[in-house]
Design a protein around this motif. Structure first.
Motif, PDB file in Angstrom:
ATOM      1  N   ARG A 146      96.687  60.810  42.393  1.00  0.00           N
ATOM      2  CA  ARG A 146      97.543  61.922  41.929  1.00  0.00           C
ATOM      3  C   ARG A 146      96.967  63.283  42.311  1.00  0.00           C
ATOM      4  O   ARG A 146      97.689  64.159  42.779  1.00  0.00           O
ATOM      5  N   SER A 177      97.353  63.798  46.035  1.00  0.00           N
ATOM      6  CA  SER A 177      98.746  63.903  46.473  1.00  0.00           C
ATOM      7  C   SER A 177      99.461  65.115  45.898  1.00  0.00           C
ATOM      8  O   SER A 177     100.175  65.821  46.613  1.00  0.00           O
ATOM      9  N   ASP A 178      99.285  65.348  44.583  1.00  0.00           N
ATOM     10  CA  ASP A 178     100.064  66.380  43.892  1.00  0.00           C
ATOM     11  C   ASP A 178      99.271  67.635  43.556  1.00  0.00           C
ATOM     12  O   ASP A 178      99.853  68.651  43.207  1.00  0.00           O
ATOM     13  N   ALA A 184      99.552  70.281  39.153  1.00  0.00           N
ATOM     14  CA  ALA A 184     100.817  69.551  39.020  1.00  0.00           C
ATOM     15  C   ALA A 184     100.652  68.165  38.401  1.00  0.00           C
ATOM     16  O   ALA A 184     101.643  67.521  38.058  1.00  0.00           O
ATOM     17  N   THR A 185      99.439  67.713  38.263  1.00  0.00           N
ATOM     18  CA  THR A 185      99.184  66.378  37.721  1.00  0.00           C
ATOM     19  C   THR A 185      98.973  66.453  36.218  1.00  0.00           C
ATOM     20  O   THR A 185      98.210  67.277  35.738  1.00  0.00           O
ATOM     21  N   ASP A 218     100.930  61.302  33.631  1.00  0.00           N
ATOM     22  CA  ASP A 218     101.179  60.719  34.961  1.00  0.00           C
ATOM     23  C   ASP A 218     100.073  59.731  35.327  1.00  0.00           C
ATOM     24  O   ASP A 218     100.342  58.623  35.791  1.00  0.00           O
TER      25      ASP A 218
END
Length: 195
Positions: free
Chosen positions: A26, A29-30, A34-35, A39
């Motif tokens: 996460r 990627s994000d 944003a994580t 999540d």
């Protein structure tokens, strides 16, 4: 009379690793900002409260991910010599995850939007650069060689970022073997013995 159902035994090490793997994915990627911890917990298939139990906070989990990424890279490098560093960097840049995404390197580069997380990242990158500089003969106070090690790391991170964020060919589909030659030239040129 029925026997009581067996209690499910927790496997703390496995749960911790699931959380680390999900968080690493996460965060790379994000990004950090944003994580959410929800999540990560959902991706790991565990209760969100376990993040606090094992890592105290999202920041603690992020630090553990960065530390784990560097530890994995150090383990991969083992007692590598400077001549072996290009192959080790190529292994990381080519991606070790099943989808070929070089998460460990990208995680070290990705902007977090959090001052403390960025401080953690900078400290880990500083340490990694010093370790690389030592392989090239660095001693305390040799700022030129330390700078050269940092430039080498910056180039390695740039390779990982371009591979993960663009379809720039042939870089995006290059294998470890394809990357070793150019990385060898780069490292010899940047970190090789100075006259």
């Amino acid at each position: 009379m029925t026997s009581p159902s067996p209690t499910r035994r927790r496997d703390a090490a496995r749960t911790r690793q699931l959380l680390l793997d999900a968080a690493r994915h996460r965060f790379a990627s994000d990004g950090y900002a944003a994580t959410t911890v929800r999540d990560i917990a959902d991706d790991a298939g565990v209760n969100v409260a376990l993040i606090s139990r094992y890592f105290q906070s999202k920041e603690g989990l992020f630090e553990a991910c960065l530390t784990s990424a560097v530890d994995d890279m150090r383990r991969a490098a083992g007692s590598a010599t400077l001549a072996e560093v290009p192959e080790r960097i190529a292994e990381q840049a080519a991606g070790i995850d099943s989808d070929g995404f070089p998460r460990q390197l990208v995680l070290l580069l990705r902007s977090s939007g959090d001052a403390r997380a960025d401080e953690i990242r900078a400290g880990i990158l500083r340490s990694y650069a010093q370790n690389l500089a030592v392989l090239a003969g660095w001693q305390e106070g040799d700022d030129e060689l330390l700078l050269r090690a940092q430039v080498t790391i910056a180039a390695s991170l740039g390779i990982a970022m371009l591979r993960s964020k663009t379809k720039l060919e042939p870089l995006a589909s290059a294998t470890k073997d394809d990357l070793v030659g150019p990385l060898t030239d780069l490292i010899e040129g940047v970190l090789g013995r100075r006259a």
